[in-house]
Design a protein around this motif. Structure first.
Motif, short mmCIF file in Angstrom:
data_model
loop_
_atom_site.label_atom_id
_atom_site.label_comp_id
_atom_site.label_asym_id
_atom_site.label_seq_id
_atom_site.Cartn_x
_atom_site.Cartn_y
_atom_site.Cartn_z
N THR A 173 0.95 -1.33 -0.01
CA THR A 173 0.12 -0.09 -0.02
C THR A 173 1.00 1.35 0.10
OG1 THR A 173 -0.04 0.08 2.52
CG2 THR A 173 -2.03 -1.27 1.10
N GLU A 174 1.92 1.29 0.58
CA GLU A 174 2.94 2.25 0.71
C GLU A 174 4.35 1.81 0.85
OE1 GLU A 174 2.07 5.84 3.10
OE2 GLU A 174 -0.04 5.26 3.37
N GLN A 175 5.29 2.61 0.27
CA GLN A 175 6.70 2.35 0.47
C GLN A 175 7.56 3.48 0.33
OE1 GLN A 175 6.91 -0.15 -3.21
NE2 GLN A 175 7.55 1.39 -4.52
N CYS A 195 8.45 -1.03 3.34
CA CYS A 195 7.27 -1.23 2.40
C CYS A 195 6.14 -1.81 3.55
CB CYS A 195 7.34 -2.50 1.65
SG CYS A 195 8.06 -2.47 0.22
N THR A 226 0.47 1.95 -5.08
CA THR A 226 1.19 2.22 -4.16
C THR A 226 1.48 3.50 -3.78
OG1 THR A 226 2.02 -0.11 -4.32
CG2 THR A 226 3.40 1.40 -3.10
#
Length: 313
Positions: free
Chosen positions: A173-175, A186, A279
């Motif tokens: 979802t996010e990094q 991550c 992402t």
């Protein structure tokens, strides 16, 4: 996959850690069995979400996920066996669930998947007035509502990402993308939560280490009250309350008596409902700004993990 089921945390100060997680943190003890305590937050539906194990050191024992059906378990097992990652195989029942399939990530963190579970059945004194709650709200300790997520450390976040996508079918979802091109962190989900597991880069010289486990509260004021409770009980407050930029959680980090990092967080009930979520990528410069607001991230947050690295802490 359904959700993060439980986390096994190792402690070399079992009695003190158990006192922290029950009396101070406010989890409920489901049972003691051998060298292990099985604990849960008051609205966790399963028998346990934290397994606290007496050990010669600290850190992570294993990470457990519940799958969405027996067929889903067989599909995941087949994918893991074909993946080339280290397979441990089927293990026998624990007090909280039936047989589970265990395997390792490239850094020695152990994972397991299971379907058959044991739901918590409250006795009369622990039964909620509301039929849709797993148990009564406790009147002591911090009393978070549910298990939320954990964070693991690795020397190669990209390799860990590939493991999570291949073996658990997780989404990123996010990094964080560092200037040198490496991934610095991550955040993964297997459902509609924003994340249930994070992996960040190891900066303390360890291998296969544990960063923290997190339980969720209903509101921000619970985090502020928790800070006062930690202070009164002599618990080391590492950082917070502040607000993260990544994932937007309002947080407090402490070290339980054995040194494992434990977080309380309020996410503002963020969910990912978009089936085509892209992402979110943060740059190194953006992350160096620190939190969304609050104090800058302190050095130990990047270097402290469990078990400790000899000569490093």
């Amino acid at each position: 996959m359904a959700h993060l089921g439980h986390v096994e945390v190792l402690t070399d100060r079992f009695e003190e850690s158990l006192d922290f997680f029950t009396r101070v943190y406010g989890l409920k003890l489901s049972t003691l069995s051998g060298e292990c305590a099985y604990l849960r937050a008051w609205d966790d539906y399963e028998f346990h979400t934290l397994k606290l194990t007496r050990h010669e050191t600290t850190g992570i024992g294993h990470v457990s996920y519940r799958v969405s059906s027996p067929a889903a378990l067989e599909r995941r097992v087949a994918a893991i066996k074909a993946s080339g990652y280290k397979v441990i195989g089927w293990v026998e029942d624990e007090p909280g669930h039936g047989r589970a399939f265990q395997f390792d990530d490239p850094f020695g963190h152990r994972f397991e998947l299971y379907w058959d579970t044991r739901r918590y059945l409250p006795e009369d004194q622990d039964r909620s007035a509301l039929k849709n709650q797993a148990s009564a709200v406790p009147n002591s300790g911090i009393a978070p509502r549910r298990l939320d997520h954990l964070n693991l450390l690795s020397e190669d976040v990209t390799a860990f990402r590939d493991f999570m996508v291949t073996c658990l079918g997780a989404r990123v979802t996010e990094q964080i993308r560092l200037n040198n091109g490496r991934l610095g962190g991550c955040w993964f989900t297997v459902n509609n939560k924003t994340y249930d597991l994070a992996c960040t880069e190891e900066h303390g010289g360890g291998h296969g280490r544990f960063h923290h486990v997190t339980y969720a509260t209903d509101q921000r004021e619970d985090i502020l009250r928790a800070a006062d409770i930690m202070l009164e009980n002599g618990i080391h407050i590492e950082t917070g309350p502040h607000k993260h930029a990544v994932q937007g959680t309002f947080f407090l980090y402490v070290w339980e008596p054995a040194g494992n990092r434990v977080e309380l967080a309020n996410s503002g009930a963020r969910l990912i409902l978009a089936p085509d979520w892209e992402t979110v990528e943060w740059t190194e410069e953006e992350r160096k700004k620190g939190q969304a607001w609050g104090l800058k991230t302190i050095e130990t947050f990047h270097t402290h993990g469990t078990p400790p690295v000899p000569g490093k802490e």
